[in-house]
Design an enzyme around this catalytic site. Structure first.
Site, PDB file in Angstrom:
ATOM      1  CB  SER A   1      57.429  94.367  -4.990  1.00  9.98           C
ATOM      2  OG  SER A   1      56.753  94.127  -3.796  1.00  9.98           O
TER       3      SER A   1
ATOM      4  CD  GLN B   1      50.465  58.790  24.273  1.00 13.82           C
ATOM      5  OE1 GLN B   1      51.606  58.505  24.617  1.00 13.82           O
ATOM      6  NE2 GLN B   1      49.494  58.928  25.133  1.00 13.82           N
TER       7      GLN B   1
ATOM      8  CD  GLU C   1      49.150  90.975   0.897  1.00 11.60           C
ATOM      9  OE1 GLU C   1      48.659  91.568   1.863  1.00 11.60           O
ATOM     10  OE2 GLU C   1      48.473  90.500  -0.035  1.00 11.60           O
TER      11      GLU C   1
ATOM     12  CG  ASN D   1      63.124  89.410   9.929  1.00  8.64           C
ATOM     13  OD1 ASN D   1      62.784  88.628  10.803  1.00  8.64           O
ATOM     14  ND2 ASN D   1      64.343  89.437   9.428  1.00  8.64           N
TER      15      ASN D   1
HETATM   16  C1  LIG Z   1      54.982  84.818  -5.112  1.00  8.73           C
HETATM   17  C2  LIG Z   1      55.106  86.258  -4.794  1.00  8.73           C
HETATM   18  C3  LIG Z   1      54.032  87.109  -5.002  1.00  8.73           C
HETATM   19  C4  LIG Z   1      54.151  88.474  -4.744  1.00  8.73           C
HETATM   20  N1  LIG Z   1      53.103  89.302  -5.035  1.00  8.73           N
HETATM   21  C5  LIG Z   1      53.273  90.648  -4.952  1.00  8.73           C
HETATM   22  C6  LIG Z   1      52.264  91.540  -5.417  1.00  8.73           C
HETATM   23  O1  LIG Z   1      51.194  91.142  -5.870  1.00  8.73           O
HETATM   24  N2  LIG Z   1      52.517  92.868  -5.371  1.00  8.73           N
HETATM   25  C7  LIG Z   1      53.682  93.383  -4.889  1.00  8.73           C
HETATM   26  O2  LIG Z   1      53.830  94.593  -4.880  1.00  8.73           O
HETATM   27  N3  LIG Z   1      54.657  92.558  -4.428  1.00  8.73           N
HETATM   28  C8  LIG Z   1      54.479  91.207  -4.453  1.00  8.73           C
HETATM   29  N4  LIG Z   1      55.471  90.355  -4.012  1.00  8.73           N
HETATM   30  C9  LIG Z   1      56.711  90.920  -3.474  1.00  8.73           C
HETATM   31  C10 LIG Z   1      56.861  90.694  -1.982  1.00  8.73           C
HETATM   32  O3  LIG Z   1      55.983  91.520  -1.275  1.00  8.73           O
HETATM   33  C11 LIG Z   1      58.329  90.896  -1.625  1.00  8.73           C
HETATM   34  O4  LIG Z   1      59.058  89.816  -2.169  1.00  8.73           O
HETATM   35  C12 LIG Z   1      58.537  91.003  -0.132  1.00  8.73           C
HETATM   36  O5  LIG Z   1      58.006  92.197   0.367  1.00  8.73           O
HETATM   37  C13 LIG Z   1      60.020  90.910   0.247  1.00  8.73           C
HETATM   38  O6  LIG Z   1      60.791  91.780  -0.521  1.00  8.73           O
HETATM   39  P1  LIG Z   1      62.126  91.242  -1.225  1.00  8.73           P
HETATM   40  O7  LIG Z   1      61.763  90.013  -1.977  1.00  8.73           O
HETATM   41  O8  LIG Z   1      62.713  92.352  -1.977  1.00  8.73           O
HETATM   42  O9  LIG Z   1      63.051  90.812  -0.031  1.00  8.73           O
HETATM   43  P2  LIG Z   1      64.032  91.812   0.799  1.00  8.73           P
HETATM   44  O10 LIG Z   1      63.268  93.026   1.212  1.00  8.73           O
HETATM   45  O11 LIG Z   1      65.282  91.984   0.044  1.00  8.73           O
HETATM   46  O12 LIG Z   1      64.311  90.927   2.091  1.00  8.73           O
HETATM   47  C14 LIG Z   1      65.279  89.892   2.119  1.00  8.73           C
HETATM   48  C15 LIG Z   1      65.408  89.409   3.565  1.00  8.73           C
HETATM   49  O13 LIG Z   1      65.890  90.501   4.389  1.00  8.73           O
HETATM   50  C16 LIG Z   1      65.024  90.706   5.472  1.00  8.73           C
HETATM   51  N5  LIG Z   1      64.977  92.141   5.790  1.00  8.73           N
HETATM   52  C17 LIG Z   1      64.863  93.191   4.941  1.00  8.73           C
HETATM   53  N6  LIG Z   1      64.853  94.348   5.604  1.00  8.73           N
HETATM   54  C18 LIG Z   1      64.961  94.030   6.927  1.00  8.73           C
HETATM   55  C19 LIG Z   1      64.985  94.778   8.150  1.00  8.73           C
HETATM   56  N7  LIG Z   1      64.876  96.121   8.144  1.00  8.73           N
HETATM   57  N8  LIG Z   1      65.102  94.109   9.314  1.00  8.73           N
HETATM   58  C20 LIG Z   1      65.198  92.768   9.346  1.00  8.73           C
HETATM   59  N9  LIG Z   1      65.167  92.003   8.234  1.00  8.73           N
HETATM   60  C21 LIG Z   1      65.042  92.623   7.047  1.00  8.73           C
HETATM   61  C22 LIG Z   1      63.671  90.198   5.011  1.00  8.73           C
HETATM   62  O14 LIG Z   1      62.840  89.841   6.114  1.00  8.73           O
HETATM   63  C23 LIG Z   1      64.076  88.982   4.188  1.00  8.73           C
HETATM   64  O15 LIG Z   1      64.292  87.884   5.025  1.00  8.73           O
HETATM   65  C24 LIG Z   1      55.363  88.983  -4.227  1.00  8.73           C
HETATM   66  C25 LIG Z   1      56.438  88.124  -4.002  1.00  8.73           C
HETATM   67  C26 LIG Z   1      56.335  86.790  -4.295  1.00  8.73           C
HETATM   68  C27 LIG Z   1      57.525  85.902  -4.082  1.00  8.73           C
END
Ligand SMILES: Cc1cc2nc3c(=O)[nH]c(=O)nc-3n(C[C@H](O)[C@H](O)[C@H](O)COP(=O)(O)OP(=O)(O)OC[C@H]3O[C@@H](n4cnc5c(N)ncnc54)[C@H](O)[C@@H]3O)c2cc1C
Length: 393
Positions: free
Chosen positions: A138, A291, A375, A379
């Site tokens: 990410s 209950q 991971e 969605n």
């Molecule tokens: C505590 C923590 C640990 C993590 N560890 C790792 C790690 O070890 N390695 C790593 O690589 N990453 C890691 N991540 C990153 C994580 O995988 C991402 O945060 C996650 O994939 C979501 O990406 P984003 O935060 O950019 O959200 P976004 O992708 O911006 O999503 C925001 C919202 O939009 C929705 N959305 C986006 N696209 C669509 C679509 N096409 N259709 C419908 N809804 C959609 C999503 O479901 C979400 O609700 C970690 C994150 C956290 C918070």
């Protein structure tokens, strides 16, 4: 006892049936988690720091290289055992669960599947004995749309020179080794994405800010900064331009691990709720006599059982070499939903006390939230499931 079912010749064992080795493995982990992790859970959560000595003990117990073959210094175990470890640790502390999960289901698995023999000989013994691993996909601008990543890798002589920033990297603070994704050609889209094995000591590599989080606070989540970071060509993992395949396939396995984390979390919260309901008296009797409370506990136990069956089935499918993409997405989706519901009900069963940090259930509720995010968000799981269902698979 379900275990004895396995001994009946000629029957297909139920999903909850464990082999003798698995029972022993699970019981040892449970004992360790109760004796060594449980006493530290609150302090680690409050400080937002994972005890390094605990990690040292995870290595000593062989829990950081469960599936790594013995020839590379690992335990030579199964994916199912790795899942049992994540579930058991998460029952006590989901932060401990994710440390073990990332190491086994993402980092070790990626190296086991795609590394050259030389890379395996070099890195697997380290990962099994002393080096924490992290998985860096990410970035600030690319989460769900992971393959829009911007970190660049440019070939200069015998090295790739990496520039960019990774965000949200679990185990970032403790890790010595990173499976890290960058693009060798941004104009090629996902076909430019390449996986690299990056050592913390490589020049130009630094670990940046650690996030201050809602839940799994003891697990470190860090930014990684690559400024002309030199990675030898020999540290490309798999083929150049095939990093997207490594990322997708590794995360498919990882999702079963997150399912196990959420399932263990729900068990931990439910156990506290059952105990408390039998102790807390209102209207002259334990609240478990009502209950309304009994039905809440019954619902929690039912959802946990369904979640555990999904996790175990999926892990067994993986060990059997079956295709489990749809099942893994379903497992992560469902387990993260029940973890949130069960931990939320546990807080309610504790009443006002559940809302305070003096009692353990609010932490499970905070920790549950991440299951729907990392991971692949819920969605994204739904998208995968829908695609496969609509495609007739
Ligand atoms: C505590 C923590 C640990 C993590 N560890 C790792 C790690 O070890 N390695 C790593 O690589 N990453 C890691 N991540 C990153 C994580 O995988 C991402 O945060 C996650 O994939 C979501 O990406 P984003 O935060 O950019 O959200 P976004 O992708 O911006 O999503 C925001 C919202 O939009 C929705 N959305 C986006 N696209 C669509 C679509 N096409 N259709 C419908 N809804 C959609 C999503 O479901 C979400 O609700 C970690 C994150 C956290 C918070």
């Amino acid at each position: 006892m379900p275990e004895t079912v396995l001994q009946r010749a000629g029957t297909t064992p139920p999903l909850v049936a464990l082999s003798e080795d698995e029972v022993l493995f699970r019981d040892n982990i449970r004992q360790f988690a109760e004796e060594k992790i449980r006493p530290q859970v609150r302090e680690m959560d409050e400080k937002g720091v994972f005890d390094r000595d605990l990690i040292r003990q995870f290595f000593e117990l062989g829990l950081m290289g469960i599936e790594v073959p013995e020839q590379y210094g690992g335990g030579g175990g199964t994916f199912f055992e790795a899942i049992l470890a994540v579930e058991e640790f998460s029952r006590v502390d989901p932060s401990a669960g994710v440390v073990v999960d990332v190491q086994n289901t993402l980092v070790n698995n990626a190296i086991l599947r795609w590394a050259t023999e030389e890379q395996k000989r070099k890195y697997l013994p380290q990962l099994a004995s002393e080096k924490v691993g992290a998985y860096a996909l990410s970035e600030a601008g690319s989460g769900s749309d992971a393959f829009a990543l911007q970190t660049k890798a440019e070939l200069r002589g015998s090295d790739y020179v990496l520039n960019g920033r990774k965000l949200w990297i679990t185990n970032g603070k403790e890790a010595g080794l990173f499976v890290l994704f960058a693009t060798v050609d941004a104009s090629a889209g996902y076909k430019g994405i390449t996986a690299f094995i990056v050592e913390k000591e490589f020049s130009g590599f630094t670990v940046g800010k650690k996030e201050d989080k809602l839940g799994i606070r003891a697990s470190s989540t860090c930014e990684l900064i690559l400024e002309d970071c030199k990675v030898p060509k020999s540290n490309v993992l798999g083929e150049v331009g095939k990093g997207y395949k490594i990322a997708i396939e590794t995360l498919n396995e990882g999702r079963i691990g997150i399912g196990a984390q959420m399932c263990g979390l729900a068990q931990g919260a439910c156990e506290y709720a059952i105990k408390y309901a039998q102790e807390r008296k209102q209207f002259g009797k334990p609240i478990s006599d009502f209950q309304g409370i009994q039905f809440q506990l019954a619902q929690m136990a039912t959802e946990i059982q369904a979640a555990q069956l999904m996790v175990y089935n999926c892990a067994r499918m993986k060990d059997a070499g079956m295709n489990f993409v749809k099942e893994a997405a379903m497992t992560k989706l469902f387990c993260s939903q029940i973890a949130e519901r069960v931990s939320s009900l546990a807080v309610e069963i504790y009443g006002g006390y559940g809302f305070t940090r003096d009692y353990p259930v609010e932490k499970y509720f905070r920790d549950a939230k991440i299951g729907k995010i990392y991971e692949g968000t819920s969605n994204m799981q739904l998208q995968t499931i829908a695609k496969l269902v609509l495609g007739g698979k």
